[in-house]
Design a protein around this motif. Sequence first.
Motif, PDB file in Angstrom:
ATOM      1  N   TYR A 224     -16.188  -0.778   8.203  1.00  0.00           N
ATOM      2  CA  TYR A 224     -14.955  -0.779   7.410  1.00  0.00           C
ATOM      3  C   TYR A 224     -15.267  -1.016   5.926  1.00  0.00           C
ATOM      4  N   ILE A 231     -15.558   6.166   0.680  1.00  0.00           N
ATOM      5  CA  ILE A 231     -14.362   6.980   0.415  1.00  0.00           C
ATOM      6  C   ILE A 231     -14.024   6.947  -1.070  1.00  0.00           C
ATOM      7  N   SER A 232     -14.078   5.744  -1.648  1.00  0.00           N
ATOM      8  CA  SER A 232     -13.733   5.626  -3.076  1.00  0.00           C
ATOM      9  C   SER A 232     -14.703   6.417  -3.942  1.00  0.00           C
ATOM     10  N   ASP A 236     -13.370  10.440  -4.902  1.00  0.00           N
ATOM     11  CA  ASP A 236     -12.824  10.333  -6.270  1.00  0.00           C
ATOM     12  C   ASP A 236     -13.972  10.510  -7.252  1.00  0.00           C
ATOM     13  N   ILE A 244     -14.153  -0.044  -8.755  1.00  0.00           N
ATOM     14  CA  ILE A 244     -14.054  -0.463  -7.351  1.00  0.00           C
ATOM     15  C   ILE A 244     -14.694  -1.836  -7.129  1.00  0.00           C
ATOM     16  N   PHE A 271     -11.905   6.345   8.898  1.00  0.00           N
ATOM     17  CA  PHE A 271     -11.171   5.193   8.356  1.00  0.00           C
ATOM     18  C   PHE A 271     -10.007   4.816   9.262  1.00  0.00           C
ATOM     19  N   TYR A 272      -9.268   5.835   9.724  1.00  0.00           N
ATOM     20  CA  TYR A 272      -8.158   5.553  10.650  1.00  0.00           C
ATOM     21  C   TYR A 272      -8.692   4.883  11.917  1.00  0.00           C
ATOM     22  N   THR A 275      -9.860   1.169  11.138  1.00  0.00           N
ATOM     23  CA  THR A 275      -8.760   0.241  10.821  1.00  0.00           C
ATOM     24  C   THR A 275      -7.789   0.086  11.971  1.00  0.00           C
ATOM     25  N   ASP A 278      -8.799  -2.981  15.524  1.00  0.00           N
ATOM     26  CA  ASP A 278      -8.288  -4.351  15.682  1.00  0.00           C
ATOM     27  C   ASP A 278      -6.958  -4.327  16.431  1.00  0.00           C
ATOM     28  N   LYS A 282      -6.248  -5.981  20.094  1.00  0.00           N
ATOM     29  CA  LYS A 282      -5.285  -7.078  20.260  1.00  0.00           C
ATOM     30  C   LYS A 282      -4.124  -6.680  21.164  1.00  0.00           C
TER      31      LYS A 282
ATOM     32  N   ARG B 186      -5.155   8.804  -6.165  1.00  0.00           N
ATOM     33  CA  ARG B 186      -6.552   8.824  -5.758  1.00  0.00           C
ATOM     34  C   ARG B 186      -6.753   7.805  -4.634  1.00  0.00           C
ATOM     35  N   PHE B 187      -7.751   8.051  -3.818  1.00  0.00           N
ATOM     36  CA  PHE B 187      -7.991   7.172  -2.680  1.00  0.00           C
ATOM     37  C   PHE B 187      -8.314   5.753  -3.133  1.00  0.00           C
ATOM     38  N   SER B 188      -9.119   5.645  -4.176  1.00  0.00           N
ATOM     39  CA  SER B 188      -9.498   4.307  -4.628  1.00  0.00           C
ATOM     40  C   SER B 188      -8.268   3.562  -5.155  1.00  0.00           C
ATOM     41  N   LEU B 191      -6.177   2.261  -2.244  1.00  0.00           N
ATOM     42  CA  LEU B 191      -6.716   1.053  -1.600  1.00  0.00           C
ATOM     43  C   LEU B 191      -6.511  -0.186  -2.461  1.00  0.00           C
ATOM     44  N   THR B 194      -3.609  -3.081  -1.857  1.00  0.00           N
ATOM     45  CA  THR B 194      -3.733  -4.281  -1.030  1.00  0.00           C
ATOM     46  C   THR B 194      -4.101  -5.504  -1.867  1.00  0.00           C
ATOM     47  N   ASN B 251      -5.225  -8.207  12.178  1.00  0.00           N
ATOM     48  CA  ASN B 251      -5.729  -8.102  10.811  1.00  0.00           C
ATOM     49  C   ASN B 251      -4.716  -7.274  10.014  1.00  0.00           C
ATOM     50  N   LYS B 253      -4.347  -6.787   6.854  1.00  0.00           N
ATOM     51  CA  LYS B 253      -4.856  -5.994   5.726  1.00  0.00           C
ATOM     52  C   LYS B 253      -5.304  -4.616   6.206  1.00  0.00           C
ATOM     53  N   GLN B 254      -6.013  -4.600   7.322  1.00  0.00           N
ATOM     54  CA  GLN B 254      -6.485  -3.306   7.838  1.00  0.00           C
ATOM     55  C   GLN B 254      -5.305  -2.461   8.312  1.00  0.00           C
ATOM     56  N   GLU B 257      -3.744  -0.960   5.226  1.00  0.00           N
ATOM     57  CA  GLU B 257      -4.547   0.121   4.634  1.00  0.00           C
ATOM     58  C   GLU B 257      -4.442   1.393   5.472  1.00  0.00           C
ATOM     59  N   ASN B 258      -4.431   1.229   6.769  1.00  0.00           N
ATOM     60  CA  ASN B 258      -4.252   2.362   7.666  1.00  0.00           C
ATOM     61  C   ASN B 258      -2.905   3.017   7.376  1.00  0.00           C
ATOM     62  N   PHE B 261      -2.830   5.072   4.029  1.00  0.00           N
ATOM     63  CA  PHE B 261      -3.424   6.405   4.132  1.00  0.00           C
ATOM     64  C   PHE B 261      -2.489   7.357   4.886  1.00  0.00           C
ATOM     65  N   THR B 262      -1.788   6.803   5.874  1.00  0.00           N
ATOM     66  CA  THR B 262      -0.814   7.624   6.604  1.00  0.00           C
ATOM     67  C   THR B 262       0.305   8.051   5.665  1.00  0.00           C
ATOM     68  N   ARG B 264       0.158   8.345   2.471  1.00  0.00           N
ATOM     69  CA  ARG B 264      -0.406   9.302   1.514  1.00  0.00           C
ATOM     70  C   ARG B 264      -0.404  10.710   2.105  1.00  0.00           C
ATOM     71  N   CYS B 265      -0.744  10.757   3.367  1.00  0.00           N
ATOM     72  CA  CYS B 265      -0.777  12.053   4.051  1.00  0.00           C
ATOM     73  C   CYS B 265       0.648  12.595   4.234  1.00  0.00           C
ATOM     74  N   ARG B 268       2.315  13.815   0.836  1.00  0.00           N
ATOM     75  CA  ARG B 268       1.528  14.745   0.023  1.00  0.00           C
ATOM     76  C   ARG B 268       2.337  16.020  -0.258  1.00  0.00           C
TER      77      ARG B 268
END
Lengths: 302, 268
Positions: A224, A231-232, A236, A244, A271-272, A275, A278, A282, B186-188, B191, B194, B251, B253-254, B257-258, B261-262, B264-265, B268
């Motif tokens: 992760y 990716i960054s 990009d 970053i 990435f999907y 992430t 977890d 759970k 942008r992807f960065s 992210l 968060t 988690n 945060k994860q 982030e997931n 990205f969803t 973003r898709c 778009r």
Amino acid sequence: MDIKKLKQLIEDKSIKIGFMIFKYSDNDFLPMQYLHEIKGILNNEIRFIDNIKEVLNSTNFFFDDSENDINVLCCDTFSDNISNLVNQNNLIVICKKLDKECENIFKNNIIEFPKLEDWQIKDYVYSLAEGVPEKELDKLISICNKNIYRLDKELKKIKIFNEQERKYTYAKFVDDGIFDDLSEHNIFDFCNAIFKKDVQSLSKLYAELNKIDVEPLGLVKLLYDNLKVIISIQLDPNTTAESIGIASNRFWAIKKNNCGFYTKEQLLLMFYLVTDIDRKLKTGQISIDIIIDYIITHIFSF
Amino acid sequence: MIGQHILINRIENITIDTLPRSLILLGDVGSGRHTLFSLIKERLNLPAFDITKNISKDNIDEIYLKVEPILYLIDLDNISIREENMILKLVEEPLKNAYIIFIAKTKTTILPTILNRCQLWELEKYSEEQLRYFLTTVFDNYPDYFNLVDFCTTPGQLIQMQKLNHNINDIINLCNKMIDYIGNARFSNTLTLTNKLSFDSEADKWDYDIFIKIFQYVIKERIKKEDNIKLFNVYKVINQLIRDSQIPHINKKQLFENCLFTLRCLLR
């Protein structure tokens, strides 16, 4: 003094310690062996110190028994160019390098220990495990990757048996897999093999999985963290190390070594996947013991 | 304390002999669970300790050595499964000198073995009228905060939101920007969103749970104004995110982030 003379003095039991510097080239195994032999002959205790000043500033008390202790300083580079060290007694420095001044001042006190050759390692192993066929010991040397520390540690398990018993004991140890839990690889090698899509390395690492310390959730976290950075950087073109939040040398290393193995779509799918693990864990959709297989099969199917 | 009359009445009639040895106060964050714990403590005049962050074998063994009765508070939403298993012993073999009071948001976060051995006191949900009334009692300029009732379900959440009030507009603006621009971000940059959120009580950041509620509210308002199927899909994703965020020990945060990205898709 050279190492041959030191060895002669030890064998003759006529060694006297003043100030000596044991300079090694690859590891300190041999200097430590000599140190313990010296300890045995002089019947003194070894006292490891962190700083030369501990010896220079020591106060002699009436009942201080440490006067005869052999003071040993272990360091990577020795740079205490205090000239009156040459007059010290019972002081040994074990180091890999010396700075130029020290090399000059203490040139008569330095004993160079050469790198252990393969034949020397073999001789050492054979001497510790007499009774065990040399062919078997050669296999052990190979498993331990000629790492003298590991070999010493593994052979301690055999040394305690007498010569007649060693052959059968060794064979039993091999059958029981006592010597199998050794691997030079770690979780980072595993992670790198995945990112570089190096199927060959990955299959070798996978075969050794029980020997490598790969905690499933640790692998997920590592993937992760690295995936976010890849990716960054890859997706990009205008990203910089500062944007970053990573060091620039790491940025360029990742750009050079880890980018370009996967397409944009594959990276996003990874990435999907990572992430979502977890959440799946759970909610009971996957169990922790199949996570590594799950990650590998999915990533290589993208 | 507003509301919760049944439980308050129960506490006023409780004695040291009738208080359950192990009890769960079930309610959302800010619903008054700690307040009720304090009421029990005052009613019975007992010493009380919150041991949520000090659960260890040694501390539990120490509880066994105590002679005088003591109240112990444990927040089940903030302990690990391993710690839950450690306190199981206390619940299975109740002590004469210890009263264990658990607080939790939902039953799903509680180990069944603990749930079955405790008495459950569920806090009532607050109505909008109760929350507005609460605002009038606490804040002088309460009309300014009436819109907070859209995001909050408990008085405690209202207080927390009020602290953010000068930031609520910033949060709403960010949510609108996310909807409008994330599809082309942008992807960065995506992210880095968060970094603005607190997933673990970090100061100077917006609380994650509050943020996603406000985001849900913003999406709903946008759907009412715009005829855009994409927004409806975003709304479904955010709803799923809010549900998944309730999974014990997830988690967040994860998850977020997931979700980003969803989004973003989708946008778009």
